[in-house]
Design a protein around this motif. Sequence first.
Motif, PDB file in Angstrom:
ATOM      1  N   HIS A 172       0.834  -1.204   0.000  1.00 56.55           N
ATOM      2  CA  HIS A 172       0.000   0.000   0.000  1.00 56.55           C
ATOM      3  C   HIS A 172       0.871   1.257   0.000  1.00 56.55           C
ATOM      4  O   HIS A 172       0.528   2.263  -0.628  1.00 56.55           O
ATOM      5  N   SER A 173       1.991   1.208   0.704  1.00 57.24           N
ATOM      6  CA  SER A 173       2.929   2.345   0.687  1.00 57.24           C
ATOM      7  C   SER A 173       3.527   2.527  -0.699  1.00 57.24           C
ATOM      8  O   SER A 173       3.686   3.663  -1.183  1.00 57.24           O
ATOM      9  N   LEU A 174       3.858   1.419  -1.360  1.00 54.85           N
ATOM     10  CA  LEU A 174       4.434   1.485  -2.706  1.00 54.85           C
ATOM     11  C   LEU A 174       3.456   2.108  -3.691  1.00 54.85           C
ATOM     12  O   LEU A 174       3.849   2.889  -4.567  1.00 54.85           O
ATOM     13  N   TRP A 175       2.165   1.774  -3.563  1.00 56.24           N
ATOM     14  CA  TRP A 175       1.152   2.405  -4.409  1.00 56.24           C
ATOM     15  C   TRP A 175       1.198   3.924  -4.288  1.00 56.24           C
ATOM     16  O   TRP A 175       1.089   4.638  -5.274  1.00 56.24           O
ATOM     17  N   LEU A 176       1.337   4.394  -3.061  1.00 58.62           N
ATOM     18  CA  LEU A 176       1.303   5.838  -2.822  1.00 58.62           C
ATOM     19  C   LEU A 176       2.601   6.514  -3.245  1.00 58.62           C
ATOM     20  O   LEU A 176       2.607   7.697  -3.580  1.00 58.62           O
ATOM     21  N   LEU A 177       3.690   5.765  -3.222  1.00 60.65           N
ATOM     22  CA  LEU A 177       4.967   6.303  -3.672  1.00 60.65           C
ATOM     23  C   LEU A 177       5.066   6.317  -5.201  1.00 60.65           C
ATOM     24  O   LEU A 177       5.683   7.219  -5.780  1.00 60.65           O
ATOM     25  N   LEU A 178       4.469   5.315  -5.850  1.00 58.24           N
ATOM     26  CA  LEU A 178       4.560   5.169  -7.307  1.00 58.24           C
ATOM     27  C   LEU A 178       3.161   5.043  -7.907  1.00 58.24           C
ATOM     28  O   LEU A 178       2.815   3.998  -8.473  1.00 58.24           O
ATOM     29  N   PRO A 179       2.341   6.069  -7.806  1.00 55.64           N
ATOM     30  CA  PRO A 179       0.950   5.943  -8.266  1.00 55.64           C
ATOM     31  C   PRO A 179       0.832   5.666  -9.755  1.00 55.64           C
ATOM     32  O   PRO A 179      -0.134   5.037 -10.199  1.00 55.64           O
ATOM     33  N   GLY A 180       1.814   6.105 -10.541  1.00 56.36           N
ATOM     34  CA  GLY A 180       1.759   5.841 -11.967  1.00 56.36           C
ATOM     35  C   GLY A 180       1.905   4.371 -12.313  1.00 56.36           C
ATOM     36  O   GLY A 180       1.482   3.935 -13.395  1.00 56.36           O
ATOM     37  N   SER A 181       2.502   3.600 -11.411  1.00 57.06           N
ATOM     38  CA  SER A 181       2.675   2.154 -11.611  1.00 57.06           C
ATOM     39  C   SER A 181       1.790   1.347 -10.683  1.00 57.06           C
ATOM     40  O   SER A 181       1.982   0.126 -10.548  1.00 57.06           O
ATOM     41  N   ALA A 182       0.834   1.990 -10.044  1.00 59.16           N
ATOM     42  CA  ALA A 182       0.045   1.321  -9.008  1.00 59.16           C
ATOM     43  C   ALA A 182      -0.741   0.140  -9.549  1.00 59.16           C
ATOM     44  O   ALA A 182      -0.873  -0.892  -8.889  1.00 59.16           O
TER      45      ALA A 182
END
Length: 210
Positions: A172-182
């Motif tokens: 979930h943190s990764l989604w917020l860090l890299l929203p373009g690749s979510a």
Amino acid sequence: MFDARARRALQAPLDRAAAALDRPGITPDRLTVLGLVLGVASAVTAGLALWWVALVLWLLSRLADGLDGPLARRRRRAHPAAGGGEAGGFLDICADFVVYGAGVVGVAVGAAGAHGAPWWPFLLVLLAYYVNGTAFLAFSSIAERTGRQIDDGRSLSFLGGLAEGTETILVHSLWLLLPGSAWQVALVWAGVVAVTAVHRVLVGYRALRA
């Protein structure tokens, strides 16, 4: 997969933080509700594509969620007859399900609006969460009734797997860090959670048949 190691590594600092928070106005249930409110706020801000705000709120939410258990155990040691642990555990798991589900929806809305991301990978994540949650909650209930519960200090009997709480926080943190690749991350994550769900169904079935 990493939950047991994460709990061992974080137990001492979380216990120290719980000791610092052990004040009359602060209760484990209030920490749980705080984590719930912060988690939903993170989902809303993710839906608005305020990614860094959403990330900070998400991490604060998971910090509050990580502190309610140590504070509850500290209170039970000090007042063994007080009770309330079961109610707190029930509130905690309900809050987690709301926060995780809301987080998926918030990222899906924000990524679709800001980056044109497709929705269907996030729907697969929600489906995998649903099956996974059903498996471990059903196992925990039946295991408790039949005396086969797994006691690792938590309120419920958790069957291990690839996707546990630590991995969920990181994704979930990764989604917020890299929203373009979510959405690509969501597609992989849905597969990981699905494998975990199948594993939990098989292991739980075998354990209850033994």
